[in-house]
Enzyme design. Sequence first.
Site, PDB file in Angstrom:
ATOM      1  N   ARG A  76     -16.282  27.709 -36.941  1.00  0.00           N
ATOM      2  CA  ARG A  76     -15.240  27.395 -35.956  1.00  0.00           C
ATOM      3  C   ARG A  76     -13.874  27.348 -36.648  1.00  0.00           C
ATOM      4  NH1 ARG A  76     -13.111  24.239 -38.785  1.00  0.00           N
ATOM      5  NH2 ARG A  76     -13.437  22.027 -39.120  1.00  0.00           N
ATOM      6  N   LYS A  99     -21.361  38.165 -41.935  1.00  0.00           N
ATOM      7  CA  LYS A  99     -21.918  38.420 -43.266  1.00  0.00           C
ATOM      8  C   LYS A  99     -23.094  37.495 -43.571  1.00  0.00           C
ATOM      9  CE  LYS A  99     -17.692  40.150 -45.412  1.00  0.00           C
ATOM     10  NZ  LYS A  99     -16.735  39.958 -46.516  1.00  0.00           N
ATOM     11  N   GLU A 113     -23.749  11.831 -34.958  1.00  0.00           N
ATOM     12  CA  GLU A 113     -22.822  10.803 -35.433  1.00  0.00           C
ATOM     13  C   GLU A 113     -21.380  11.205 -35.110  1.00  0.00           C
ATOM     14  OE1 GLU A 113     -20.410   8.764 -38.711  1.00  0.00           O
ATOM     15  OE2 GLU A 113     -20.559  10.862 -38.176  1.00  0.00           O
ATOM     16  N   LYS A 149     -22.090  10.070 -48.470  1.00  0.00           N
ATOM     17  CA  LYS A 149     -20.890   9.298 -48.145  1.00  0.00           C
ATOM     18  C   LYS A 149     -21.317   7.914 -47.619  1.00  0.00           C
ATOM     19  CE  LYS A 149     -17.087  11.315 -46.878  1.00  0.00           C
ATOM     20  NZ  LYS A 149     -16.015  12.131 -46.245  1.00  0.00           N
ATOM     21  N   GLU A 201     -13.737  26.077 -45.600  1.00  0.00           N
ATOM     22  CA  GLU A 201     -14.712  25.074 -46.051  1.00  0.00           C
ATOM     23  C   GLU A 201     -16.091  25.496 -45.558  1.00  0.00           C
ATOM     24  OE1 GLU A 201     -14.512  20.400 -46.045  1.00  0.00           O
ATOM     25  OE2 GLU A 201     -15.413  21.051 -44.159  1.00  0.00           O
ATOM     26  N   HIS A 252     -20.438  20.706 -49.727  1.00  0.00           N
ATOM     27  CA  HIS A 252     -19.234  21.408 -49.273  1.00  0.00           C
ATOM     28  C   HIS A 252     -18.694  22.316 -50.375  1.00  0.00           C
ATOM     29  CE1 HIS A 252     -18.063  18.131 -46.080  1.00  0.00           C
ATOM     30  NE2 HIS A 252     -19.315  18.509 -45.988  1.00  0.00           N
ATOM     31  N   SER A 269      -7.268  18.649 -33.168  1.00  0.00           N
ATOM     32  CA  SER A 269      -7.859  18.039 -34.377  1.00  0.00           C
ATOM     33  C   SER A 269      -6.954  18.263 -35.583  1.00  0.00           C
ATOM     34  CB  SER A 269      -9.219  18.650 -34.702  1.00  0.00           C
ATOM     35  OG  SER A 269     -10.081  18.542 -33.637  1.00  0.00           O
TER      36      SER A 269
HETATM   37  P1  0O2 Z   1     -14.542  18.306 -37.969  1.00  0.00           P
HETATM   38  O1  0O2 Z   1     -14.155  19.714 -37.980  1.00  0.00           O
HETATM   39  O2  0O2 Z   1     -14.256  17.635 -36.665  1.00  0.00           O
HETATM   40  O3  0O2 Z   1     -15.939  18.087 -38.440  1.00  0.00           O
HETATM   41  P2  0O2 Z   1     -11.610  13.418 -48.331  1.00  0.00           P
HETATM   42  O4  0O2 Z   1     -10.122  13.358 -48.281  1.00  0.00           O
HETATM   43  O5  0O2 Z   1     -12.168  14.374 -49.337  1.00  0.00           O
HETATM   44  O6  0O2 Z   1     -12.314  12.089 -48.320  1.00  0.00           O
HETATM   45  P3  0O2 Z   1     -11.867  15.320 -46.201  1.00  0.00           P
HETATM   46  O7  0O2 Z   1     -10.803  16.149 -46.760  1.00  0.00           O
HETATM   47  O8  0O2 Z   1     -11.849  15.065 -44.731  1.00  0.00           O
HETATM   48  O9  0O2 Z   1     -11.991  13.929 -46.909  1.00  0.00           O
HETATM   49  O10 0O2 Z   1     -13.163  16.018 -46.603  1.00  0.00           O
HETATM   50  P4  0O2 Z   1     -14.664  15.604 -46.521  1.00  0.00           P
HETATM   51  O11 0O2 Z   1     -14.874  14.181 -46.139  1.00  0.00           O
HETATM   52  O12 0O2 Z   1     -15.246  16.077 -47.775  1.00  0.00           O
HETATM   53  O13 0O2 Z   1     -15.214  16.536 -45.383  1.00  0.00           O
HETATM   54  C1  0O2 Z   1     -14.602  16.746 -44.177  1.00  0.00           C
HETATM   55  C2  0O2 Z   1     -15.607  17.241 -43.169  1.00  0.00           C
HETATM   56  O14 0O2 Z   1     -16.942  16.884 -43.541  1.00  0.00           O
HETATM   57  C3  0O2 Z   1     -15.383  16.563 -41.844  1.00  0.00           C
HETATM   58  O15 0O2 Z   1     -14.438  17.309 -41.145  1.00  0.00           O
HETATM   59  C4  0O2 Z   1     -16.761  16.632 -41.210  1.00  0.00           C
HETATM   60  O16 0O2 Z   1     -17.034  17.926 -40.725  1.00  0.00           O
HETATM   61  C5  0O2 Z   1     -17.646  16.388 -42.402  1.00  0.00           C
HETATM   62  N1  0O2 Z   1     -17.857  14.951 -42.604  1.00  0.00           N
HETATM   63  C6  0O2 Z   1     -17.415  14.202 -43.638  1.00  0.00           C
HETATM   64  N2  0O2 Z   1     -17.825  12.928 -43.513  1.00  0.00           N
HETATM   65  C7  0O2 Z   1     -18.546  12.862 -42.376  1.00  0.00           C
HETATM   66  C8  0O2 Z   1     -19.260  11.800 -41.701  1.00  0.00           C
HETATM   67  O17 0O2 Z   1     -19.300  10.647 -42.141  1.00  0.00           O
HETATM   68  N3  0O2 Z   1     -19.880  12.131 -40.526  1.00  0.00           N
HETATM   69  C9  0O2 Z   1     -19.871  13.391 -40.021  1.00  0.00           C
HETATM   70  N4  0O2 Z   1     -20.526  13.607 -38.875  1.00  0.00           N
HETATM   71  N5  0O2 Z   1     -19.207  14.406 -40.630  1.00  0.00           N
HETATM   72  C10 0O2 Z   1     -18.561  14.144 -41.787  1.00  0.00           C
HETATM   73  P5  0O2 Z   1     -13.474  16.651 -40.064  1.00  0.00           P
HETATM   74  O18 0O2 Z   1     -12.085  16.749 -40.520  1.00  0.00           O
HETATM   75  O19 0O2 Z   1     -13.999  15.321 -39.645  1.00  0.00           O
HETATM   76  O20 0O2 Z   1     -13.499  17.676 -38.933  1.00  0.00           O
END
Ligand code: 0O2
Length: 206
Positions: free
Chosen positions: A45, A22, A154, A112, A139, A120, A51
């Site tokens: 994905r 879409k 990163e 952050k 998400e 998001h 994970s």
């Molecule tokens: P993946 O799929 O490996 O990327 P919170 O409890 O709200 O603090 P939460 O629920 O993890 O935290 O949500 P957040 O931080 O809003 O967003 C989560 C996803 O945002 C992460 O997924 C990353 O994809 C991305 N993200 C957040 N912070 C960073 C960061 O500092 N660096 C990078 N590269 N990506 C970030 P996951 O779970 O890491 O999974």
Amino acid sequence: MNRDWELFLLPYKQTVDELKVKLRGLRGMYQLRKEHGPIEFVTGRVKPINSIIMKSKTRGISLDKLETDMEDLAGIRIMCPFVEDIHDVVSMLKKRNDLTVVYEKDYVTNKKDSGYRSYHLICEYPVQLIDEVKVVLVEIQIRTLAMNFWASIEHSLNYKYQGEFPEEINNRLQKAAESAFQLDEEMSTIREEIKEIQKNFRYSQE
Ligand code: 0O2
């Protein structure tokens, strides 16, 4: 707990597949209309099982509550050319009638601590299965190409340090994130200046 992961993740896979089609379709629509397209490319994905298990342990999320408490089992990323496109894409997604935005996190304005920037949207998406409609959480991350460049690298470096970078590396990554953001701002400024030049050129031709 024994779980049939393939069966559990099936609605999430369907969701990711449908949304990719879409949203990629929208890109073509902008091109046909010869309008500026706020979407450069779209990826998606289903969170890999390892994970999911790792995140459930670190965040204390019970495996019984994944559906409600792990909001990114289905994940979509929309990459935009310019920072201002992010807001257009967010408004456009909020108006869609095939998904509902539950809440949003604006890490573009409020970066952050790591330096990470992205917008998001946590959304509910009804997915048609064989004999029921299941509403799943997805998400949607919306970011510029420069934000994506930083976040992808990163993230890959993070695997080595498992989220605990040494302070000096942390500082350098934060600086790199700022440079990426400055690049975004400079590209937007250049774009505005070009628009202004074109406008003045048109007036001078009338
Ligand atoms: P993946 O799929 O490996 O990327 P919170 O409890 O709200 O603090 P939460 O629920 O993890 O935290 O949500 P957040 O931080 O809003 O967003 C989560 C996803 O945002 C992460 O997924 C990353 O994809 C991305 N993200 C957040 N912070 C960073 C960061 O500092 N660096 C990078 N590269 N990506 C970030 P996951 O779970 O890491 O999974």
